[in-house]
Motif scaffolding. Structure first.
Motif, mmCIF file in Angstrom:
data_model
loop_
_atom_site.group_PDB
_atom_site.id
_atom_site.type_symbol
_atom_site.label_atom_id
_atom_site.label_comp_id
_atom_site.label_asym_id
_atom_site.label_seq_id
_atom_site.Cartn_x
_atom_site.Cartn_y
_atom_site.Cartn_z
ATOM 1 N N HIS A 96 47.302 102.723 85.241
ATOM 2 C CA HIS A 96 48.065 103.970 85.128
ATOM 3 C C HIS A 96 49.459 103.807 85.729
ATOM 4 O O HIS A 96 50.464 104.201 85.119
ATOM 5 N N PHE A 97 49.530 103.222 86.922
ATOM 6 C CA PHE A 97 50.822 103.053 87.587
ATOM 7 C C PHE A 97 51.734 102.104 86.808
ATOM 8 O O PHE A 97 52.946 102.325 86.718
ATOM 9 N N ASP A 98 51.161 101.052 86.241
ATOM 10 C CA ASP A 98 51.965 100.125 85.431
ATOM 11 C C ASP A 98 52.573 100.840 84.224
ATOM 12 O O ASP A 98 53.765 100.695 83.929
ATOM 13 N N ALA A 99 51.732 101.582 83.513
ATOM 14 C CA ALA A 99 52.211 102.289 82.323
ATOM 15 C C ALA A 99 53.230 103.367 82.699
ATOM 16 O O ALA A 99 54.243 103.552 82.004
ATOM 17 N N LEU A 100 52.986 104.052 83.800
ATOM 18 C CA LEU A 100 53.890 105.111 84.240
ATOM 19 C C LEU A 100 55.268 104.542 84.580
ATOM 20 O O LEU A 100 56.302 105.095 84.173
ATOM 21 N N THR A 163 57.755 109.728 74.230
ATOM 22 C CA THR A 163 57.669 111.048 74.868
ATOM 23 C C THR A 163 56.223 111.516 74.961
ATOM 24 O O THR A 163 55.789 112.029 75.999
ATOM 25 N N GLU A 164 55.457 111.336 73.892
ATOM 26 C CA GLU A 164 54.055 111.763 73.892
ATOM 27 C C GLU A 164 53.233 110.957 74.892
ATOM 28 O O GLU A 164 52.408 111.515 75.632
ATOM 29 N N LEU A 165 53.453 109.637 74.930
ATOM 30 C CA LEU A 165 52.714 108.802 75.878
ATOM 31 C C LEU A 165 53.088 109.162 77.311
ATOM 32 O O LEU A 165 52.209 109.296 78.176
ATOM 33 N N PHE A 166 54.385 109.334 77.558
ATOM 34 C CA PHE A 166 54.831 109.675 78.908
ATOM 35 C C PHE A 166 54.266 111.026 79.333
ATOM 36 O O PHE A 166 53.831 111.200 80.477
ATOM 37 N N GLY A 167 54.257 112.000 78.414
ATOM 38 C CA GLY A 167 53.703 113.305 78.732
ATOM 39 C C GLY A 167 52.237 113.218 79.123
ATOM 40 O O GLY A 167 51.792 113.861 80.087
ATOM 41 N N ARG A 168 51.477 112.395 78.406
ATOM 42 C CA ARG A 168 50.063 112.227 78.720
ATOM 43 C C ARG A 168 49.874 111.583 80.094
ATOM 44 O O ARG A 168 49.020 111.999 80.890
ATOM 45 N N LEU A 169 50.689 110.575 80.390
ATOM 46 C CA LEU A 169 50.599 109.909 81.690
ATOM 47 C C LEU A 169 50.969 110.855 82.828
ATOM 48 O O LEU A 169 50.312 110.871 83.880
#
Length: 253
Positions: A96-100, A163-169
């Motif tokens: 999660h932290f890596d993707a964020l 944007t969608e991926l970031f919003g989910r994270l």
């Protein structure tokens, strides 16, 4: 001769629908606040009857509110149909932290390259809200404004997939954000508010490299602060792992 059936009072039906909708919204917002504020701990059972008693409502609006919270990822339904506050699984945190961190960097870089004057106005609007929440030591307000601030930056980058991926994270990490603010006793140091301002300046100046660097540093300090707080044991009273036998929580009055 049989009497004709009395026509239904449509205004009364509409009133009942509005009242039910208002009840759903009330329950949804209250439970969402308690979950994000960790008043209701991850893994805690949510008993519809007790919640209905708390709000003085029937179980129908309670179920509707819980369905909305399931869609938000804040509540989970178990195979036995019991409902619990969604657990926070430590095993997923590194990924999660890596993707964020990656999404912070790529969306901020793109915003510097593609932003418009209107985008800057929206970003500054959410930063102002964040500043007010920080001044009030309002942790939930900070979490909401922080999410809106970073999503405004993502939208300025003009890539809806990012944007969608970031919003989910960001949504998945809102309770982690609550832990972040708790590590400062909800009094966020001014230098971390200034990090947002520096990011805005880089985006304004269309300096993509600096925007990327600032976003990386910003995400990094948040991740390190959360990791350090959890490792310190100060947060040990909060049940953050997956729950197999959820305990019954004392619902707030």
């Amino acid at each position: 001769m049989a009497r004709a059936a009395k026509p239904k009072d449509k205004s009364a039906e509409a009133g009942e629908t509005r009242a039910r909708g208002g009840g759903v919204a009330k329950v949804y917002e209250a439970l969402k606040h308690d979950i994000l504020d960790l008043v209701l701990a991850p893994g805690s059972a949510l008993d519809e009857t007790r919640i209905a008693e708390r709000f003085g409502l029937s179980r129908t609006p309670i179920r509707e509110a819980l369905v909305r919270l399931v869609a938000d990822g804040l509540v989970a339904t178990l195979p036995n149909r019991n409902t619990i506050v969604a657990p926070i699984d430590f095993s997923t945190l590194p990924a999660h932290f890596d993707a964020l961190t990656l999404m912070h960097r790529v969306t901020t870089r793109l915003a510097a390259l593609r932003r418009t004057a209107k985008d800057l106005d929206e970003i500054r609007l959410h930063q102002a809200g964040f500043g007010r929440a920080v001044a009030a030591a309002d942790a939930i307000g900070m979490a909401d404004a922080n999410r809106d601030f970073h999503l405004a930056i993502a939208r300025a980058g003009r890539n809806r997939y990012y944007t969608e991926l970031f919003g989910r994270l960001l949504d998945e990490g809102r309770r982690l954000n609550r832990i972040y603010y708790a590590s400062f006793d909800d009094h966020l140091p001014a230098e971390f508010v200034a990090e947002h301002e520096a990011i805005i300046q880089a985006i304004t100046e269309r300096d993509a490299d600096r925007a990327d660097s600032l976003a990386r540093a910003h995400a990094g300090q948040v991740v390190r602060q959360i990791q350090g707080f959890l490792a310190s044991g100060v947060a040990g009273d909060v049940a953050l792992g997956p729950a197999t036998e959820p305990a019954q929580p004392a619902l707030p009055a």
